[in-house]
Scaffold this active site. Structure first.
Site, PDB file in Angstrom:
ATOM      1  N   ALA A 154      24.209  42.869 -78.815  1.00 29.12           N
ATOM      2  CA  ALA A 154      23.377  41.758 -78.703  1.00 29.12           C
ATOM      3  C   ALA A 154      22.092  42.152 -77.977  1.00 29.12           C
ATOM      4  O   ALA A 154      21.010  41.407 -78.504  1.00 29.12           O
ATOM      5  CB  ALA A 154      24.226  40.594 -78.239  1.00 29.12           C
ATOM      6  N   GLY A 197      23.207  28.889 -69.224  1.00 30.06           N
ATOM      7  CA  GLY A 197      22.318  29.746 -68.239  1.00 30.06           C
ATOM      8  C   GLY A 197      21.157  29.913 -69.357  1.00 30.06           C
ATOM      9  O   GLY A 197      20.929  29.394 -70.179  1.00 30.06           O
ATOM     10  N   ARG A 198      20.649  30.995 -68.969  1.00 32.81           N
ATOM     11  CA  ARG A 198      19.348  31.545 -69.600  1.00 32.81           C
ATOM     12  C   ARG A 198      19.778  31.623 -71.000  1.00 32.81           C
ATOM     13  O   ARG A 198      18.752  31.188 -71.978  1.00 32.81           O
ATOM     14  CB  ARG A 198      18.684  32.791 -68.971  1.00 32.81           C
ATOM     15  CG  ARG A 198      17.993  32.463 -67.816  1.00 32.81           C
ATOM     16  CD  ARG A 198      17.497  33.816 -67.277  1.00 32.81           C
ATOM     17  NE  ARG A 198      18.510  34.778 -66.691  1.00 32.81           N
ATOM     18  CZ  ARG A 198      19.001  35.121 -65.522  1.00 32.81           C
ATOM     19  NH1 ARG A 198      18.291  34.404 -64.610  1.00 32.81           N
ATOM     20  NH2 ARG A 198      19.911  35.561 -65.118  1.00 32.81           N
ATOM     21  N   ILE A 199      20.596  32.425 -71.663  1.00 26.99           N
ATOM     22  CA  ILE A 199      20.896  32.676 -72.675  1.00 26.99           C
ATOM     23  C   ILE A 199      21.228  31.506 -73.456  1.00 26.99           C
ATOM     24  O   ILE A 199      20.849  31.316 -74.414  1.00 26.99           O
ATOM     25  CB  ILE A 199      22.080  33.727 -72.970  1.00 26.99           C
ATOM     26  CG1 ILE A 199      21.408  35.250 -72.465  1.00 26.99           C
ATOM     27  CG2 ILE A 199      22.177  34.382 -74.393  1.00 26.99           C
ATOM     28  CD1 ILE A 199      22.104  36.484 -72.231  1.00 26.99           C
ATOM     29  N   HIS A 234      29.009  45.350 -79.554  1.00 26.04           N
ATOM     30  CA  HIS A 234      28.372  44.963 -78.341  1.00 26.04           C
ATOM     31  C   HIS A 234      27.055  45.554 -78.313  1.00 26.04           C
ATOM     32  O   HIS A 234      26.560  46.257 -77.822  1.00 26.04           O
ATOM     33  CB  HIS A 234      29.253  45.788 -77.108  1.00 26.04           C
ATOM     34  CG  HIS A 234      28.876  44.807 -75.942  1.00 26.04           C
ATOM     35  ND1 HIS A 234      29.720  44.936 -74.918  1.00 26.04           N
ATOM     36  CD2 HIS A 234      27.757  44.227 -75.463  1.00 26.04           C
ATOM     37  CE1 HIS A 234      29.234  44.052 -73.737  1.00 26.04           C
ATOM     38  NE2 HIS A 234      28.078  43.929 -74.164  1.00 26.04           N
ATOM     39  N   GLU A 244      37.338  46.815 -74.870  1.00 27.07           N
ATOM     40  CA  GLU A 244      36.295  47.826 -75.408  1.00 27.07           C
ATOM     41  C   GLU A 244      36.508  49.142 -75.259  1.00 27.07           C
ATOM     42  O   GLU A 244      36.767  49.478 -74.069  1.00 27.07           O
ATOM     43  CB  GLU A 244      34.690  47.293 -75.323  1.00 27.07           C
ATOM     44  CG  GLU A 244      34.550  45.795 -75.648  1.00 27.07           C
ATOM     45  CD  GLU A 244      33.187  45.313 -75.328  1.00 27.07           C
ATOM     46  OE1 GLU A 244      32.459  46.180 -74.875  1.00 27.07           O
ATOM     47  OE2 GLU A 244      32.896  44.127 -75.523  1.00 27.07           O
ATOM     48  N   THR A 300      29.165  36.381 -77.460  1.00 34.49           N
ATOM     49  CA  THR A 300      28.428  37.309 -77.073  1.00 34.49           C
ATOM     50  C   THR A 300      28.101  37.451 -75.557  1.00 34.49           C
ATOM     51  O   THR A 300      27.404  38.061 -75.133  1.00 34.49           O
ATOM     52  CB  THR A 300      26.758  36.933 -77.615  1.00 34.49           C
ATOM     53  OG1 THR A 300      26.236  35.894 -77.142  1.00 34.49           O
ATOM     54  CG2 THR A 300      26.321  37.260 -78.954  1.00 34.49           C
ATOM     55  N   SER A 301      29.308  36.816 -74.970  1.00 36.21           N
ATOM     56  CA  SER A 301      29.401  36.792 -73.615  1.00 36.21           C
ATOM     57  C   SER A 301      30.039  38.001 -73.193  1.00 36.21           C
ATOM     58  O   SER A 301      29.425  39.212 -73.077  1.00 36.21           O
ATOM     59  CB  SER A 301      29.898  35.452 -72.910  1.00 36.21           C
ATOM     60  OG  SER A 301      30.988  35.270 -73.347  1.00 36.21           O
ATOM     61  N   ARG A 302      31.330  38.048 -72.811  1.00 36.94           N
ATOM     62  CA  ARG A 302      32.286  38.996 -72.520  1.00 36.94           C
ATOM     63  C   ARG A 302      33.577  38.766 -73.209  1.00 36.94           C
ATOM     64  O   ARG A 302      34.184  37.667 -73.405  1.00 36.94           O
ATOM     65  CB  ARG A 302      32.551  39.118 -70.999  1.00 36.94           C
ATOM     66  CG  ARG A 302      31.360  39.568 -70.114  1.00 36.94           C
ATOM     67  CD  ARG A 302      31.104  40.985 -70.280  1.00 36.94           C
ATOM     68  NE  ARG A 302      30.147  41.852 -69.595  1.00 36.94           N
ATOM     69  CZ  ARG A 302      28.768  41.989 -69.856  1.00 36.94           C
ATOM     70  NH1 ARG A 302      28.439  41.648 -71.035  1.00 36.94           N
ATOM     71  NH2 ARG A 302      28.056  42.544 -69.369  1.00 36.94           N
TER      72      ARG A 302
HETATM   73  C1  DGY Z   1      24.745  42.715 -70.397  1.00 37.86           C
HETATM   74  O1  DGY Z   1      23.410  43.220 -70.300  1.00 37.86           O
HETATM   75  O2  DGY Z   1      25.657  42.462 -69.646  1.00 37.86           O
HETATM   76  C2  DGY Z   1      25.110  42.928 -71.881  1.00 37.86           C
HETATM   77  O3  DGY Z   1      26.459  42.977 -72.216  1.00 37.86           O
HETATM   78  C3  DGY Z   1      24.630  44.465 -72.543  1.00 37.86           C
HETATM   79  O4  DGY Z   1      23.310  44.290 -72.606  1.00 37.86           O
END
Ligand code: DGY
Length: 330
Positions: A291, A159-161, A289, A271, A240-242
């Site tokens: 990012a 995706g975008r990230i 968390h 978390e 850095t997702s979930r």
């Molecule tokens: C999101 O935006 O989903 C991140 O986990 C927090 O910025």
């Protein structure tokens, strides 16, 4: 407009003040200016008379909560992710759900790369080593890690990230593999120099695996013991997702046994709890968390969420509507 005529909303937790100012000019705001927010049972009481809520990813909106809130018209989440909200249940109740995409893409991609490099080059270990007074002299093999340049990066989710991480990887002359439910248009593959592969191929060939998928039933534990076993012993996992996309206990075991070389993590299954197995490992870089946590980006996220809730309550299509079927574009 006097407050009594404005629609009422709840802001569940502390936000950047620019967003609160914006909201107070347009709607009647009950602001719980704390980091903890209300406990779930109290939250419901504070929501009963509200038409809108500005929520954060730590606020949970299962079907039962929305069912108890017949006045609620919009949930504006200050996050790009919205796995804290039962979207089909919101849609069934005609509750608009909005998120904050795009403003955090580059900031999050920067951080994914920070974790990749910090883990590969043992930055956190080096810092601890120096501060604890162990550094006596330059040594040929002191804290040697892995190169990132000219290595293979596997992006799970484009995706975008994921695409923004690929842009950074090009600057490091990396070979870039990706896996997603569908392949990207060929002009995107060409522009970013990407190769679409199966998840198994990506895991087997990548030196770095970086996760960029949303949390969905299909992506829960997408990376478990079996997938970790397919990775190279020298590979590093970045998430850095979930958190629940990775089986955290399996990851801790893989790091402890040397099944993979390292992990850079920003998100966790439960978390703010972190698997105790991870806490003692030198080859895991663990962030809380953060990012998207630059001042600029978090301010933009707050403002975007404020604009989303106000648009919905003023009868305009919110710019970042998640359940778009509730308001088809003209
Ligand atoms: C999101 O935006 O989903 C991140 O986990 C927090 O910025």
């Amino acid at each position: 407009m006097p407050n009594s005529m404005k629609p009422k909303i709840l802001v569940t937790k502390h936000l950047y003040p620019e967003a609160i100012d914006f909201l107070r000019e347009r709607v009647e705001v009950e602001y719980h200016d704390s980091d903890e927010g209300y406990p779930p049972d109290e939250l419901l009481d504070h929501l009963r008379d509200k038409l809108g809520v500005v929520s954060q990813l730590t606020d949970k909106f299962p079907a039962a909560v929305m069912g108890a809130l017949p006045n609620l018209k919009v949930i504006s989440n200050v996050a790009v992710g919205f796995d804290n909200i039962d979207i089909p249940a919101a849609t069934a109740r005609k509750i608009l759900v909005t998120n904050t995409p795009e403003v955090l893409t580059d900031t999050t991609a920067d951080f994914a790369f920070t974790l990749l490099l910090a883990t590969a080059r043992r930055v956190v270990e080096g810092d601890a080593y120096l501060r604890s007074g162990q550094w006596r002299q330059w040594r040929i093999d002191l804290l040697c890690g892995y190169d990132a340049h000219h290595r293979t990066l596997g992006l799970v989710g484009l995706g975008r990230i994921g695409q923004a991480v690929a842009r950074r990887a090009r600057g490091f002359s990396m070979r870039i593999l990706y896996y997603d439910a569908i392949s990207a248009p060929s002009h995107v593959e060409r522009e970013l120099g990407l190769e679409f592969v199966s998840l198994d191929t990506l895991l087997a060939e990548s030196d770095f695996v970086s996760l960029h998928v949303p949390l969905l039933p299909e992506t829960r534990h997408l990376i478990g013991a079996e997938q970790l076993a397919r990775m190279k012993k020298t590979a590093i996992l970045v998430n850095t997702s979930r958190g629940p996309v990775v089986d955290e206990a399996a990851l801790a075991a893989a790091l402890a046994s040397g099944q993979i070389a390292g992990a850079g993590l920003d998100v966790y299954e439960r978390e703010p709890e972190v698997d105790p197995g991870l806490l003692g490992l030198h080859n895991a870089v663990l962030a809380p968390h953060i990012a998207s946590a630059s001042i600029d980006t978090r301010t933009k996220m707050c403002l975007m969420a404020a604009e989303n809730v106000v648009s919905a309550l003023e009868g305009r299509r919110p710019p970042n509507l998640v359940n778009a079927e509730l308001w088809p574009q003209a």
